[in-house]
Design a protein around this motif. Sequence first.
Motif, PDB file in Angstrom:
ATOM      1  N   VAL A 102       0.873  -1.054  -0.001  1.00  0.00           N
ATOM      2  CA  VAL A 102       0.059  -0.251  -0.061  1.00  0.00           C
ATOM      3  C   VAL A 102       0.978   1.226   0.078  1.00  0.00           C
ATOM      4  CG1 VAL A 102      -1.901   1.055   1.223  1.00  0.00           C
ATOM      5  CG2 VAL A 102      -1.838  -1.342   1.344  1.00  0.00           C
ATOM      6  N   ASP A 103       0.968   1.967  -1.024  1.00  0.00           N
ATOM      7  CA  ASP A 103       1.459   3.406  -1.180  1.00  0.00           C
ATOM      8  C   ASP A 103       0.823   4.448  -0.594  1.00  0.00           C
ATOM      9  OD1 ASP A 103       3.587   4.656  -2.326  1.00  0.00           O
ATOM     10  OD2 ASP A 103       2.221   5.358  -3.433  1.00  0.00           O
ATOM     11  N   GLY A 104       1.496   5.417  -0.026  1.00  0.00           N
ATOM     12  CA  GLY A 104       0.853   6.609   0.576  1.00  0.00           C
ATOM     13  C   GLY A 104       1.206   7.575  -0.087  1.00  0.00           C
ATOM     14  N   GLY A 105       1.281   7.544  -1.331  1.00  0.00           N
ATOM     15  CA  GLY A 105       1.660   8.912  -2.076  1.00  0.00           C
ATOM     16  C   GLY A 105       2.988   9.193  -2.686  1.00  0.00           C
ATOM     17  N   SER A 106       3.729   8.258  -2.601  1.00  0.00           N
ATOM     18  CA  SER A 106       5.149   8.526  -2.984  1.00  0.00           C
ATOM     19  C   SER A 106       5.621   9.119  -4.270  1.00  0.00           C
ATOM     20  CB  SER A 106       5.799   6.782  -3.289  1.00  0.00           C
ATOM     21  OG  SER A 106       5.804   6.011  -2.068  1.00  0.00           O
ATOM     22  N   GLY A 107       6.682   9.775  -4.157  1.00  0.00           N
ATOM     23  CA  GLY A 107       6.998  10.874  -5.320  1.00  0.00           C
ATOM     24  C   GLY A 107       8.117  10.507  -6.034  1.00  0.00           C
ATOM     25  N   ASP A 108       8.794   9.217  -5.615  1.00  0.00           N
ATOM     26  CA  ASP A 108       9.633   8.420  -6.111  1.00  0.00           C
ATOM     27  C   ASP A 108       9.319   7.217  -7.097  1.00  0.00           C
ATOM     28  OD1 ASP A 108       9.084   6.533  -4.317  1.00  0.00           O
ATOM     29  OD2 ASP A 108      11.178   6.574  -3.021  1.00  0.00           O
ATOM     30  N   ASP A 109      10.331   6.253  -7.390  1.00  0.00           N
ATOM     31  CA  ASP A 109       9.863   5.101  -8.294  1.00  0.00           C
ATOM     32  C   ASP A 109       9.414   3.959  -7.308  1.00  0.00           C
ATOM     33  OD1 ASP A 109      10.582   6.217 -10.720  1.00  0.00           O
ATOM     34  OD2 ASP A 109      12.634   5.610 -10.693  1.00  0.00           O
ATOM     35  N   SER A 110       8.941   4.035  -6.100  1.00  0.00           N
ATOM     36  CA  SER A 110       8.456   2.948  -5.263  1.00  0.00           C
ATOM     37  C   SER A 110       7.257   2.035  -5.864  1.00  0.00           C
ATOM     38  CB  SER A 110       8.234   3.577  -3.852  1.00  0.00           C
ATOM     39  OG  SER A 110       8.977   4.207  -3.119  1.00  0.00           O
ATOM     40  N   VAL A 111       6.498   2.688  -6.367  1.00  0.00           N
ATOM     41  CA  VAL A 111       5.415   1.753  -7.024  1.00  0.00           C
ATOM     42  C   VAL A 111       5.856   1.087  -8.208  1.00  0.00           C
ATOM     43  CG1 VAL A 111       3.044   2.154  -8.179  1.00  0.00           C
ATOM     44  CG2 VAL A 111       3.747   3.486  -6.002  1.00  0.00           C
ATOM     45  N   ARG A 112       6.676   1.924  -8.962  1.00  0.00           N
ATOM     46  CA  ARG A 112       7.360   1.249 -10.189  1.00  0.00           C
ATOM     47  C   ARG A 112       7.860  -0.141  -9.886  1.00  0.00           C
ATOM     48  NH1 ARG A 112      11.549   0.630 -12.439  1.00  0.00           N
ATOM     49  NH2 ARG A 112      12.761   2.244 -11.418  1.00  0.00           N
ATOM     50  N   ILE A 113       8.707   0.176  -8.957  1.00  0.00           N
ATOM     51  CA  ILE A 113       9.615  -0.997  -8.555  1.00  0.00           C
ATOM     52  C   ILE A 113       8.905  -2.135  -7.739  1.00  0.00           C
ATOM     53  CG2 ILE A 113      11.503  -1.626  -6.763  1.00  0.00           C
ATOM     54  CD1 ILE A 113      12.505   1.184  -7.265  1.00  0.00           C
ATOM     55  N   ALA A 114       7.758  -2.003  -7.071  1.00  0.00           N
ATOM     56  CA  ALA A 114       6.923  -2.684  -6.500  1.00  0.00           C
ATOM     57  C   ALA A 114       5.864  -3.600  -6.932  1.00  0.00           C
ATOM     58  CB  ALA A 114       6.027  -2.022  -5.043  1.00  0.00           C
ATOM     59  N   LYS A 115       5.510  -2.854  -8.116  1.00  0.00           N
ATOM     60  CA  LYS A 115       4.566  -3.669  -9.052  1.00  0.00           C
ATOM     61  C   LYS A 115       4.915  -5.137  -9.268  1.00  0.00           C
ATOM     62  CE  LYS A 115       1.717   0.069 -10.682  1.00  0.00           C
ATOM     63  NZ  LYS A 115       0.970   0.832 -11.565  1.00  0.00           N
ATOM     64  N   PRO A 116       5.919  -5.270 -10.040  1.00  0.00           N
ATOM     65  CA  PRO A 116       6.359  -6.607 -10.452  1.00  0.00           C
ATOM     66  C   PRO A 116       6.589  -7.912  -9.129  1.00  0.00           C
ATOM     67  CG  PRO A 116       7.985  -5.397 -10.995  1.00  0.00           C
ATOM     68  CD  PRO A 116       6.979  -4.445 -10.469  1.00  0.00           C
ATOM     69  N   LEU A 117       6.736  -7.214  -8.185  1.00  0.00           N
ATOM     70  CA  LEU A 117       7.047  -7.796  -6.891  1.00  0.00           C
ATOM     71  C   LEU A 117       5.967  -8.109  -6.012  1.00  0.00           C
ATOM     72  CD1 LEU A 117      10.449  -6.177  -6.281  1.00  0.00           C
ATOM     73  CD2 LEU A 117      10.292  -8.535  -7.696  1.00  0.00           C
ATOM     74  N   ALA A 118       4.883  -7.744  -6.306  1.00  0.00           N
ATOM     75  CA  ALA A 118       3.833  -7.641  -5.547  1.00  0.00           C
ATOM     76  C   ALA A 118       2.406  -8.136  -6.250  1.00  0.00           C
ATOM     77  CB  ALA A 118       3.393  -6.489  -4.752  1.00  0.00           C
ATOM     78  N   ASP A 119       1.406  -8.986  -5.552  1.00  0.00           N
ATOM     79  CA  ASP A 119       0.255  -9.405  -6.076  1.00  0.00           C
ATOM     80  C   ASP A 119      -0.607  -8.367  -6.401  1.00  0.00           C
ATOM     81  OD1 ASP A 119       0.744 -12.352  -6.103  1.00  0.00           O
ATOM     82  OD2 ASP A 119       0.809 -12.094  -4.055  1.00  0.00           O
ATOM     83  N   ARG A 120      -0.542  -7.173  -5.474  1.00  0.00           N
ATOM     84  CA  ARG A 120      -1.376  -5.993  -5.541  1.00  0.00           C
ATOM     85  C   ARG A 120      -0.686  -4.987  -4.910  1.00  0.00           C
ATOM     86  NH1 ARG A 120      -7.304  -6.649  -3.161  1.00  0.00           N
ATOM     87  NH2 ARG A 120      -6.346  -7.941  -1.808  1.00  0.00           N
ATOM     88  N   VAL A 121      -0.472  -3.719  -5.653  1.00  0.00           N
ATOM     89  CA  VAL A 121      -0.032  -2.516  -5.047  1.00  0.00           C
ATOM     90  C   VAL A 121      -1.230  -1.401  -5.211  1.00  0.00           C
ATOM     91  CG1 VAL A 121       1.408  -0.629  -5.785  1.00  0.00           C
ATOM     92  CG2 VAL A 121       2.248  -2.941  -6.299  1.00  0.00           C
ATOM     93  N   LEU A 122      -1.614  -1.102  -3.990  1.00  0.00           N
ATOM     94  CA  LEU A 122      -2.683  -0.280  -3.865  1.00  0.00           C
ATOM     95  C   LEU A 122      -2.197   1.294  -3.638  1.00  0.00           C
ATOM     96  CD1 LEU A 122      -4.897  -2.629  -1.419  1.00  0.00           C
ATOM     97  CD2 LEU A 122      -5.075  -2.255  -3.874  1.00  0.00           C
ATOM     98  N   SER A 123      -3.018   2.285  -3.715  1.00  0.00           N
ATOM     99  CA  SER A 123      -2.852   3.621  -3.354  1.00  0.00           C
ATOM    100  C   SER A 123      -3.740   3.807  -2.325  1.00  0.00           C
ATOM    101  CB  SER A 123      -2.901   4.578  -4.522  1.00  0.00           C
ATOM    102  OG  SER A 123      -2.014   4.217  -5.653  1.00  0.00           O
ATOM    103  N   SER A 124      -3.167   4.744  -1.455  1.00  0.00           N
ATOM    104  CA  SER A 124      -4.037   5.149  -0.259  1.00  0.00           C
ATOM    105  C   SER A 124      -3.597   6.564   0.282  1.00  0.00           C
ATOM    106  CB  SER A 124      -3.703   4.464   0.935  1.00  0.00           C
ATOM    107  OG  SER A 124      -4.081   4.917   2.195  1.00  0.00           O
ATOM    108  N   PRO A 125      -4.348   7.490   0.731  1.00  0.00           N
ATOM    109  CA  PRO A 125      -3.835   8.852   1.336  1.00  0.00           C
ATOM    110  C   PRO A 125      -2.495   8.701   2.174  1.00  0.00           C
ATOM    111  CG  PRO A 125      -6.136   8.897   1.342  1.00  0.00           C
ATOM    112  CD  PRO A 125      -5.583   7.318   1.172  1.00  0.00           C
TER     113      PRO A 125
END
Length: 61
Positions: free
Chosen positions: A32-55
């Motif tokens: 669960v991403d809390g609004g990262s401004g870096d490449d965190s989401v891009r890096i996590a997507k292939p390594l997780a079953d789900r990547v969710l966004s949250s405030p």
Amino acid sequence: MLNEADSIEAALVPLQSLRAQHLSAQVEVIVVDGGSGDDSVRIAKPLADRVLSSPARRASQ
């Protein structure tokens, strides 16, 4: 997570063997991403079953 591009891969890579064993009914990697401004989401997507966004804020995530 929040701006964890430097460390998220190291946290998720050890879980890949569990995902590869097709234990999806028992093991699900959710990030669960809390609004990262870096490449965190891009890096996590292939390594997780789900990547969710949250405030941002830990309680919301």
